[in-house]
Design an enzyme around this catalytic site. Structure first.
Site, PDB file in Angstrom:
ATOM      1  N   HIS A  27     -11.830   9.498   6.393  1.00  0.00           N
ATOM      2  CA  HIS A  27     -11.608   8.069   6.596  1.00  0.00           C
ATOM      3  C   HIS A  27     -11.074   7.720   7.975  1.00  0.00           C
ATOM      4  CE1 HIS A  27     -10.922   3.941   5.509  1.00  0.00           C
ATOM      5  NE2 HIS A  27      -9.615   4.032   5.656  1.00  0.00           N
ATOM      6  N   HIS A  31      -9.442   9.667   2.692  1.00  0.00           N
ATOM      7  CA  HIS A  31      -9.020   8.642   1.739  1.00  0.00           C
ATOM      8  C   HIS A  31      -9.290   9.160   0.339  1.00  0.00           C
ATOM      9  CE1 HIS A  31      -8.330   4.787  -0.131  1.00  0.00           C
ATOM     10  NE2 HIS A  31      -7.967   4.294   1.041  1.00  0.00           N
ATOM     11  N   GLU A  43       0.843  -1.190   0.000  1.00  0.00           N
ATOM     12  CA  GLU A  43       0.000   0.000   0.000  1.00  0.00           C
ATOM     13  C   GLU A  43       0.880   1.243   0.000  1.00  0.00           C
ATOM     14  OE1 GLU A  43      -3.956  -1.915   2.157  1.00  0.00           O
ATOM     15  OE2 GLU A  43      -2.933  -0.226   3.096  1.00  0.00           O
ATOM     16  N   ARG A  70      -1.497   9.131   8.998  1.00  0.00           N
ATOM     17  CA  ARG A  70      -1.399   7.693   9.236  1.00  0.00           C
ATOM     18  C   ARG A  70      -0.837   6.958   8.024  1.00  0.00           C
ATOM     19  NH1 ARG A  70      -5.515   3.116   8.513  1.00  0.00           N
ATOM     20  NH2 ARG A  70      -6.453   4.624   7.106  1.00  0.00           N
ATOM     21  N   ARG A 116      -1.110   9.395   1.579  1.00  0.00           N
ATOM     22  CA  ARG A 116      -2.534   9.643   1.341  1.00  0.00           C
ATOM     23  C   ARG A 116      -2.885  11.121   1.263  1.00  0.00           C
ATOM     24  NH1 ARG A 116      -5.820   5.093   4.850  1.00  0.00           N
ATOM     25  NH2 ARG A 116      -5.295   3.335   3.496  1.00  0.00           N
TER      26      ARG A 116
END
Length: 513
Positions: free
Chosen positions: A337, A233, A118, A372, A278
């Protein structure tokens, strides 16, 4: 008050039935524990819809120092390095523990864990279960384990409304159920209530996740930390449905790209492109949408025909909208998110209020910093649940006398969503933040159903107003650069209310906040 309720007095009380709460309860066994859940276990928990999985080092070319380096890079200078290192070192053992509880992780034909990639991870280290059904599978196993444990009593359909506190120490929980208000006496309470997505119009979280754990802690006088850092997100499935369906970052990890209506891959010039952090991808998508474009996730080539096998949940959601991800680009839109901030805790989950712990998304451990790293959140919840349980078990149990159960309304975030979505979205500015703070103040000071959501939103707005820089997921177009020194933020509800009142009387005030 019935004798059955009085028999629970003195037990540790866990508020919340997601992964963090259930793991804490299981680790407390065989000590009797009470779990309060607003709905049936798993029915409203964000944990159940988690797709990405859990990040941990199992690969031969990986180790926790590399995982830590990626976490610190994503956290943009605000991670607690010692805490992050401690959590990531413990991550592989925690995942093995989940397997012992019955979680069926995806494995290769030789029996080793399948590892996904990811964004912002330098190695494949994402452990999945049932492809994109990781959260659902983990919850299935934990709910079964909890229901079969004789030491755990689950009370469903009960909503915690206030914490009873005397001299900065917990005395119990005021709650509400179908029969009316009820008081559960305990000097040991654990908040595991999840996130704040219900404060936003566009979110992947259940609408009931509106920061109630943060409100409980704040009204009890606890310190909260890093509230301004909210992760959006970049790829939620564009549709009228709310909450929005997440299109996992793992899809991009398998090679899918972001394109616009012309077919142009508009992230080509961004370092890391689709696998950039992100906040970077979310801002790029937001900016492209603001410029009048449409944005799609193109998985036709990669993962291509393998899409349905790897991502059955997403494929089903797409089919419900008449989209075949093997042949059609997937329309996407950013959505709130995850919340990096929360109740400030130490290395054992203890808050600033004696007898109050927090675990999972409701807690701010310092692992995530300003942004995060993907799939670190479930890992954090599973790892920290053990440490919280050990701390709770090591705290002596003391009897608590029954007290009058206050009757507080069930929180309703609908009146605050427009203010929050406008001012606390992907791109922020001082004027919108000040306007939101002034609008939220009377709601936070009221005694109606919007009071608690407004109080949480107000604390976030004041923290965002005070942070006159852009860092990680907090981006201010009026302060687009980093400050010289990275500092974590802390706030209490009283401090936020005082700042908002001062702002209401001095509309141009910001620096003094």
């Amino acid at each position: 008050m019935t004798a059955s309720i009085r028999s629970f007095f003195g037990r540790p009380i866990i508020i919340g039935g997601g992964i963090a709460g259930l793991m804490t309860a299981l680790h407390l066994a065989p000590e009797p524990v009470l779990v309060l859940s607003r709905a049936l276990l798993g029915a409203e928990a964000s944990s159940s819809s988690a797709q990405g999985g859990l990040a941990a080092c199992f690969g031969e070319d990986d180790d926790p120092t590399l995982h830590l380096a990626d976490t610190l890079a994503a956290g943009d200078g605000l991670c607690d390095t010692d805490m992050a290192s401690r959590i990531l070192q413990a991550a592989p053992g925690a995942i093995e523990e989940l397997a012992r509880f019955g979680v069926c992780f995806d494995r290769t034909p030789k029996g080793s864990l399948c590892l996904g990639l990811e964004a912002a991870h330098s190695q494949r280290r994402i452990v999945h279960a049932h492809g994109d059904g990781s959260g659902r599978e983990v919850m299935r196993a934990l709910v079964a384990a909890v229901r079969s444990s004789p030491s755990i009593v689950v009370v469903e359909g009960v909503e915690a409304r206030r914490l009873a506190v005397r001299e900065n120490a917990i005395r119990g929980v005021w709650a509400s159920c179908s029969l009316g208000p009820v008081f559960f006496g305990s000097r040991r309470v654990i908040l595991a209530t999840g996130g704040i997505g219900g404060l936003f119009l566009d979110t992947t979280n259940p609408p009931g996740s509106c920061g109630q754990g943060l409100a409980l802690a704040a009204r009890a006088g606890a310190v909260l930390a890093d509230l301004e850092f909210i992760q959006f997100h970049p790829t939620a499935l564009e549709s009228p449905e709310r909450p929005m369906t997440l299109v996992s970052e793992a899809v991009r990890g398998e090679g899918a790209t972001l394109i616009d209506e012309t077919g142009r891959r508009f992230l080509d010039g961004v370092p890391g492109a689709e696998l950039a952090p992100r906040d970077v991808v979310a801002r790029a998508v937001w900016s492209h949408l603001a410029g009048g474009h449409q944005v799609f996730l193109d998985a036709r080539k990669r993962p291509g025909p393998e899409f349905v096998r790897h991502f059955p949940t997403i494929a089903a959601a797409c089919r419900g909208l008449g989209i075949d991800p093997v042949h059609d680009p997937i329309p996407i839109h950013p959505a709130q998110h995850y919340h990096m901030g929360g109740v400030a805790v130490d290395g054992f989950g203890r808050t600033s209020v004696k007898g109050l712990w927090a675990c999972g998304e409701a807690a701010s451990t310092g692992l995530h910093g300003a942004n995060r790293l993907a799939s670190n959140s479930l890992t954090e919840a599973v790892v920290c649940a053990r440490w919280v349980a050990e701390s709770v078990a090591g705290t002596p149990s003391r009897r608590t006398k029954p007290v009058f159960a206050g009757d507080y309304p069930s929180p309703d975030p609908i009146p605050v969503r427009a203010f929050v979505s406008r001012a606390l979205g992907i791109v922020r500015n001082g004027d919108d933040l000040k306007a939101a703070a002034r609008a939220l103040l009377p709601l936070a000071e009221s005694e109606n159903a919007a009071s608690d959501p407004a109080a949480v939103a107000l604390m976030i707005a004041i923290c965002a107003l005070r942070r006159r820089e852009s860092r990680g997921a907090h981006y201010r177009e009026d302060f687009p650069r980093h400050a010289a020194v990275a500092r974590r933020s802390e706030i209490t509800l009283d401090a936020a209310l005082a700042a908002a009142r001062e702002l209401a009387h001095s509309p141009t005030l910001e620096g003094a906040l």
